[in-house]
Design an enzyme around this catalytic site. Structure first.
Site, mmCIF file in Angstrom:
data_model
loop_
_atom_site.group_PDB
_atom_site.id
_atom_site.type_symbol
_atom_site.label_atom_id
_atom_site.label_comp_id
_atom_site.label_asym_id
_atom_site.label_seq_id
_atom_site.Cartn_x
_atom_site.Cartn_y
_atom_site.Cartn_z
ATOM 1 C CG PHE A 145 -1.875 -1.155 1.280
ATOM 2 C CD1 PHE A 145 -3.123 -1.078 0.693
ATOM 3 C CD2 PHE A 145 -1.509 -2.342 1.902
ATOM 4 C CE1 PHE A 145 -4.002 -2.158 0.733
ATOM 5 C CE2 PHE A 145 -2.375 -3.432 1.939
ATOM 6 C CZ PHE A 145 -3.626 -3.334 1.351
ATOM 7 C CB SER A 146 4.479 1.677 -0.731
ATOM 8 O OG SER A 146 5.400 2.733 -0.876
ATOM 9 C CG ASN A 147 0.673 6.872 0.366
ATOM 10 O OD1 ASN A 147 -0.291 6.919 -0.367
ATOM 11 N ND2 ASN A 147 0.568 6.739 1.682
ATOM 12 C CG LEU B 175 6.953 1.132 -3.657
ATOM 13 C CD1 LEU B 175 6.602 -0.350 -3.558
ATOM 14 C CD2 LEU B 175 8.308 1.317 -4.337
ATOM 15 C CG HIS B 176 0.287 5.128 -5.933
ATOM 16 N ND1 HIS B 176 -0.501 6.260 -5.888
ATOM 17 C CD2 HIS B 176 -0.330 4.277 -6.790
ATOM 18 C CE1 HIS B 176 -1.568 6.086 -6.672
ATOM 19 N NE2 HIS B 176 -1.486 4.898 -7.229
#
Length: 303
Positions: free
Chosen positions: A75-77, A79-80
């Site tokens: 759910f990494s912001n 990486l997003h």
């Protein structure tokens, strides 16, 4: 690629971000003044501290990385945001993701897949080595000509981008408050403060001592103008509670301020509690940094 190529324009980055006056009907709020730095409005995907920390990587169009590799959870912001930037700038991107989501990708991972990210799922044992010197050297050998960016984008180079939060804020304040997970955002704020100002971090995960060490690694010297509050993580990282979700809904409806339960919601929850306890002196001027990460609202774990 032309030297006249403007990265921020191509990505749609909007700076400087506005300040929003915040006057909730919370006990104790009438004793202070509160402004929120709306870094969530930098971009719909690359919002908040994610762009602040990554801006140095993409600042010079003449020296953009040939390829990028980084780390994060499902759910990494970070990486997003990084995946979006790489997609828009045609930079090959590899994401090392903690855990195997191959059978059921999260919304964030589905976005990465659509953006052409090469995803490699790793177990927790391998992921725990993400700061290990020998392991990082192995990755460099396996991925030549690739820039490695630490988890969360937290590296010394990120501090300059975070410092701009303070330098573009003309409003005078006594204390700045932000969430703390990997340490670089709070460290960047600390290094930009005037002597009379203080910084307060709100821990979004269980980590007394550990979070302090993450911040201190980025500071040039020990200072006493900051501290971290550890009582508002609601059970741990990405975990929440019914009272937290109620507060998020209330603030969103009454103040048109979008929040999520991983970072920004916990900061506002902590602020409400501290105001009721008169933690801040009468007349204190409080600056709250909204670090974005609103895709955290796409998944919630209630404790």
């Amino acid at each position: 690629m032309s030297n006249h190529f403007n990265v921020e324009q191509k990505l749609g980055i909007k700076l400087p971000t506005p300040l929003q006056s915040f006057s909730p009907d919370w006990p104790g709020a009438e004793r202070v003044s509160i402004h929120i730095k709306r870094d969530d409005l930098i971009h719909s995907v690359v919002s908040g501290n994610k762009w602040r920390k990554l801006s140095g990587v993409f600042s010079d169009p003449a020296t953009l990385p040939n390829a990028i590799l980084s780390f994060g959870g499902g759910f990494s912001n970070h990486l997003h945001a990084l995946g979006y930037c790489c997609h828009q700038l045609n930079i090959p991107f590899t994401a090392l993701v903690r855990g195997d989501y191959s059978a059921n990708p999260t919304p964030m991972l589905r976005d990465l897949i659509n953006w052409g990210t090469r995803i490699r799922y790793v177990n927790r044992i391998e992921y725990s080595r993400r700061h290990d010197h020998d392991y990082l050297n192995q990755l460099r050998l396996a991925h030549p000509d690739t820039t490695l960016i630490p988890e969360g984008g937290s590296q010394q180079a990120a501090l300059t981008g975070v410092q701009s939060v303070i330098t573009e804020t003309e409003h005078n304040f006594d204390v700045v408050i932000c969430p703390v997970a990997s340490g670089a955002t709070l460290a960047g704020l600390i290094t930009a403060l005037e002597p009379q100002q203080r910084a307060m971090g709100i821990a979004v995960l269980k980590g007394v001592g550990y979070l302090e060490s993450l911040v201190e690694q980025f500071l040039p010297a020990r200072t006493d103008n900051w501290h971290i509050a550890h009582d508002f993580h609601h059970g741990g990282y990405a975990k929440t509670s019914a009272p937290l979700l109620t507060l998020i809904q209330s603030v969103s409806e009454q103040h048109q301020l979008p929040l999520e339960p991983v970072y920004s919601g916990k900061v506002l929850f902590a602020l409400k509690s501290m105001l009721a306890s008169h933690v801040f002196a009468q007349g204190s001027r409080i600056l709250v940094l909204h670090t974005g990460g609103l895709q955290g609202a796409r998944s919630t774990k209630v404790e």
